[in-house]
Design an enzyme around this catalytic site. Structure first.
Site, PDB file in Angstrom:
ATOM      1  N   ASP A 104       0.869  -1.194   0.000  1.00 55.55           N
ATOM      2  CA  ASP A 104       0.000   0.000   0.000  1.00 55.55           C
ATOM      3  C   ASP A 104       0.901   1.239   0.000  1.00 55.55           C
ATOM      4  OD1 ASP A 104      -0.816   0.468   3.562  1.00 55.55           O
ATOM      5  OD2 ASP A 104       0.976  -0.379   2.620  1.00 55.55           O
ATOM      6  N   ASP A 124       6.931   1.410   2.980  1.00 55.53           N
ATOM      7  CA  ASP A 124       6.872   0.436   1.880  1.00 55.53           C
ATOM      8  C   ASP A 124       7.947   0.766   0.842  1.00 55.53           C
ATOM      9  OD1 ASP A 124       4.069   1.138   2.942  1.00 55.53           O
ATOM     10  OD2 ASP A 124       3.647  -0.750   1.927  1.00 55.53           O
TER      11      ASP A 124
HETATM   12  O1  RIB Z   1       1.205  -0.395  10.841  1.00 58.90           O
HETATM   13  C1  RIB Z   1       2.250  -0.147   9.936  1.00 58.90           C
HETATM   14  C2  RIB Z   1       1.896  -0.664   8.586  1.00 58.90           C
HETATM   15  O2  RIB Z   1       0.762   0.036   8.087  1.00 58.90           O
HETATM   16  C3  RIB Z   1       2.999  -0.429   7.545  1.00 58.90           C
HETATM   17  O3  RIB Z   1       2.924  -1.419   6.564  1.00 58.90           O
HETATM   18  C4  RIB Z   1       2.627   0.890   6.963  1.00 58.90           C
HETATM   19  O4  RIB Z   1       3.155   1.072   5.654  1.00 58.90           O
HETATM   20  C5  RIB Z   1       1.128   0.759   6.910  1.00 58.90           C
HETATM   21  O5  RIB Z   1       0.790  -0.009   5.760  1.00 58.90           O
HETATM   22 CA    CA Z   2       2.716  -0.714   4.207  1.00 61.32          CA
END
Ligand code: RIB
Ligand code: CA
Length: 312
Positions: free
Chosen positions: A10, A15
């Protein structure tokens, strides 16, 4: 023989760093990147992934558009952390890379069939993964291993009192993933909080970086780093990079197997990942919980990623 990675993301700022870590590793080949709504809208995620690939001049890695919405839950984003665009609102130029017409869930199934033993890395809400498992119930058998960033094994939530974002955002998808046998290795929120990259080391690795670190990572994280320092955090939290470290350097992690259940109720416990740490439940172990990651080995993976140079 390179390790084949299917990465579901996402694509927010952490990421993006996890993607850079994989792109910097000659021992892995990313055979597909699937996009899911989460940190930001799906449209932004689909814009962000090619921008990250452009930052390092990556080859033509296929990118797939996935679920616009969670299975049942309302849309839930985290732009307060990642910026409105998901990449820190740093104003990176849009990419011209093509996005495949194939849906992400179908792509995960096809890639798992084409590359038996591939590793699935899920860095966002598990909507695409759950859909893929509904389409192909044998997905766990086709994959070599699955690693997710998700969960809060001691109920230290970051989105609610008890729930981590990726699970909370689509609790039904997470429940499917755990109940239908994906048997993921999970890097959760407590691990993230307990494994900050302390500022002196972070500052050193970004100061010694190549253009990818200096011209992409630093501007992307400028706002997050500023806010973290203002809140007197001891360092930067890197949830998705921790999950990617488990993929790229498995021996850096300590873990145990457990029976994990996801609360899909609509009460205060929604998104809780109940982990049977004492082994009292008779439920079969359906996950491997990461308890610690060697910070030096994580730093080495980050430094390698940041030392890359942009093609421009
Ligand atoms: O809680 C952290 C996660 O949620 C990570 O993957 C961040 O990128 C969001 O997707
Ligand atoms: Ca993420």
């Amino acid at each position: 023989m390179t390790q084949k990675l299917i990465i579901d993301t996402d694509c927010g700022v952490d990421d993006a760093i996890a993607l850079l870590m994989a792109l910097a590793d000659p021992a892995v080949e990313i055979v597909g990147i699937t996009c899911v709504s989460g940190n930001v809208t799906l449209d932004h995620v689909v814009q962000n992934v090619p921008i990250v690939l452009d930052a390092v001049g990556a080859g033509p890695i296929p990118i797939f558009r996935g679920a616009e919405r969670p299975i049942l839950a309302p849309l839930y984003h985290a732009s307060d952390v990642h910026g409105e665009d998901g990449l820190g609102d740093a104003g990176f130029p849009r990419s011209t890379r093509p996005i495949s017409d194939e849906h992400a869930a179908l792509a995960i199934v096809r890639l798992a069939r084409e590359y038996p033993g591939a590793t699935l890395v899920a860095l966002g809400p598990l909507t695409n993964v759950a859909l893929a498992m509904a389409i192909e119930p044998n997905l766990p058998q086709l994959l070599g291993q699955s690693v997710i960033m998700g969960g809060a094994v001691r109920a230290l939530g970051n989105t609610s009192a008890v729930a981590e974002f990726n699970i909370y955002a689509d609790a039904e998808a997470a429940a499917m993933v755990f109940e239908r046998g994906l048997n993921p290795t999970m890097a959760g929120w407590e691990l993230t909080v307990e494994t900050p990259m302390f500022w002196p080391r972070w500052d050193a690795m970004t100061a010694q970086a190549g253009t990818v670190g200096a011209d992409f990572v630093v501007p992307m994280l400028e706002d997050l780093v500023r806010r973290s320092r203002e809140r007197e955090r001891p360092g930067i939290l890197l949830p998705d990079p921790l999950a990617m470290a488990v993929v790229l350097d498995p021996d850096c992690a300590s873990s145990f197997t457990a029976a994990v259940a996801v609360d899909t109720g609509w009460g205060p416990g929604r998104g809780l990942t109940a982990v049977d740490v004492r082994g009292n439940s008779k439920a079969a172990h359906n996950a491997r919980v990461v308890t610690a990651i060697d910070t030096d080995r994580l730093a080495a993976l980050l430094e390698r990623a940041f030392r890359m140079s942009s093609p421009r």
